[in-house]
Design an enzyme around this catalytic site. Sequence first.
Site, PDB file in Angstrom:
ATOM      1  N   ASP A 122       0.907  -1.065  -0.211  1.00  0.00           N
ATOM      2  CA  ASP A 122       0.065  -0.075   0.079  1.00  0.00           C
ATOM      3  C   ASP A 122       0.859   1.085  -0.083  1.00  0.00           C
ATOM      4  O   ASP A 122       1.336   1.536   1.171  1.00  0.00           O
ATOM      5  CB  ASP A 122      -0.918   0.001   1.397  1.00  0.00           C
ATOM      6  CG  ASP A 122      -1.747   1.205   1.303  1.00  0.00           C
ATOM      7  OD1 ASP A 122      -1.666   2.010   0.355  1.00  0.00           O
ATOM      8  OD2 ASP A 122      -2.817   1.001   1.920  1.00  0.00           O
ATOM      9  N   HIS A 123       1.253   1.777  -1.155  1.00  0.00           N
ATOM     10  CA  HIS A 123       2.293   2.595  -1.185  1.00  0.00           C
ATOM     11  C   HIS A 123       2.036   3.912  -0.236  1.00  0.00           C
ATOM     12  O   HIS A 123       2.908   4.764  -0.161  1.00  0.00           O
ATOM     13  CB  HIS A 123       2.497   3.200  -2.746  1.00  0.00           C
ATOM     14  CG  HIS A 123       1.407   3.989  -3.360  1.00  0.00           C
ATOM     15  ND1 HIS A 123       0.393   3.657  -4.039  1.00  0.00           N
ATOM     16  CD2 HIS A 123       1.348   5.180  -3.309  1.00  0.00           C
ATOM     17  CE1 HIS A 123      -0.497   4.511  -4.345  1.00  0.00           C
ATOM     18  NE2 HIS A 123      -0.011   5.702  -3.883  1.00  0.00           N
ATOM     19  N   HIS A 150      -5.851   2.670   1.147  1.00  0.00           N
ATOM     20  CA  HIS A 150      -5.155   3.886   1.956  1.00  0.00           C
ATOM     21  C   HIS A 150      -5.726   4.367   2.988  1.00  0.00           C
ATOM     22  O   HIS A 150      -5.290   4.804   4.089  1.00  0.00           O
ATOM     23  CB  HIS A 150      -5.020   4.799   0.706  1.00  0.00           C
ATOM     24  CG  HIS A 150      -4.206   4.436  -0.562  1.00  0.00           C
ATOM     25  ND1 HIS A 150      -3.435   3.709  -0.651  1.00  0.00           N
ATOM     26  CD2 HIS A 150      -4.597   4.967  -1.820  1.00  0.00           C
ATOM     27  CE1 HIS A 150      -2.945   3.260  -1.705  1.00  0.00           C
ATOM     28  NE2 HIS A 150      -3.929   4.157  -2.636  1.00  0.00           N
TER      29      HIS A 150
END
Length: 517
Positions: A203-204, A266
Amino acid sequence: MQANLTLDNPLRVGLSEARTVEPCIVVIFGATGDLTQRKLLPALYSLAADQPPLPNNLMIVGVARRPWTNEQFRKYAEDGIKEHARQPYSEALWETFAQRVSYEQVEFGDTEAFERLGARLNEIDAEHGIGGNRIFYLATAPEYYSTIAANLGKANMVERTVSGPSYCRLVVEKPFGRDQASAAELNGELNKVFKEDQIYRIDHYLGKETVQNILVMRFSNTIFEPIWSADHIDHVQITVAESIGVENRGGYYEESGALRDMVQNHMLQLVTLVAMDQPLSLAANDIRQRKVEVLREIGIMSERDVVNNVVRGQYEAGQVNYQPAIDYRDEQGVSEHSQTETFVALKLAINSQRWAGTPFYLRTGKRLPERVSEIAVKFKRPRFSLFKDLGGDALPSNLLSLRIQPNEGISLRFDVKLPGQTMQLRAMNMDFAYGKFDTTPPEAYERLLLDAMRGDSTLFTRREETEMAWGFVDAIESAWHGGAGANSPLVPYTSGTWGPRKAMELIERDGRSWRRL
Ligand SMILES: NC(=O)c1ccc[n+]([C@@H]2O[C@H](COP(=O)([O-])OP(=O)(O)OC[C@H]3O[C@@H](n4cnc5c(N)ncnc54)[C@H](OP(=O)(O)O)[C@@H]3O)[C@@H](O)[C@H]2O)c1
């Protein structure tokens, strides 16, 4: 020298201390794709150019379907690096970096091609003295994740261990499933080949500096944690706004929508980091344990909750940044009758001693006026106001804002006396911006790739988290598309505005308002 560096720029020391990387082969599946060119290769280049650099025998093998030569792939890499890498392009650095990069043509469904790939990796390993370490990065469409994992298994390329002399890790891009059932099925498929501790789900957002800073802010300072609860916090609002539309990803977005694309991963991750109790240690499992507890406390929304507390919108034509923007339904790959939401606002409750009575408001959307992501923690005003007669009650209350992008930083709003003979109050901001340090924070993908190489899975999501977050999203999807759907309609909003009027009402009916960002 070190002392001066620390004084000039304390962050710089923090950055370099955290890196010890063993040699390994990073195998990127989907190497001719957009993510590889814009994010992964530039991140690897920046890491290689950083101090201390990556070991020279950290090799990169790109894998995809088209019959490219090493030279073609290197050119593709070079173009991406020139345009997107944090570290400036240098011919000398590139020449060295290019030596690490090679390409293998593999059709993902072809088991024999995996055997050839395995043999090639072994050759590279022997040539460069790598010792068996592998990172398999799945930068492909999600439908290939389990096929690739299965073929890696069939070709005996995976040592199913986390404590052997060498390591073998799987990094998986988002989206991870499209609902709880498909995520569980995918987890089952991956777990046939890889142990859970070998799997790194990206999950960047978790790779961003400010996001990591949430834990430091909360648990390394004495001033926040004692007041971090419903006793002192009025509400929390989280905004993830994009000014762009769906661009050329209309087909993908039609299947996803804002809830799946942004909230499931996110935004719920941000909620867990803001809301969780102090972990027992910084170990990945201790942090994830606390995050899972929050997800459990959030639970599942009833249909009635969805109708009352979730707003879904879709953008219509308008103007964003003085540029005309077309209707979502006119975007390429989008149905003219599309019911896909490009905006979601929701209010959620966390059913715990700490948070009962403090709502969390979330909003995310495309074609909003700005590209901005922020967590805002709004405190209550003092119970007894000494400055009531001086207008103190009319001032906005204390607010802690964590800006995730752009201009990553933190600001705290508090009341001060205006200089002068009379007692006048004014709310002021105290600002901390990462930009004030003469170092550019690493890109999220740099941090995540580095952590995968170091075997630190703190910033990756675990099986249970992923599936629970899907459970939350599934309940909303099923209310929208089931019986309650009629009472929870998709509402249009004009491109370049902050979403539909209903989203304002969602928060305003509680006597609160969204932040103007
Ligand atoms: N792009 C982004 O900014 C972004 C951001 C976040 C997450 N992601 C996720 O990252 C993943 C990759 O996205 P992307 O935008 O990079 O995709 P993409 O541009 O469509 O690239 C897909 C890659 O997969 C390869 N491929 C497809 N089918 C294949 C097959 N049967 N055998 C071998 N190779 C095959 C393609 O190779 P050929 O071209 O040689 O066919 C290409 O290298 C997706 O899961 C996406 O959701 C992307």
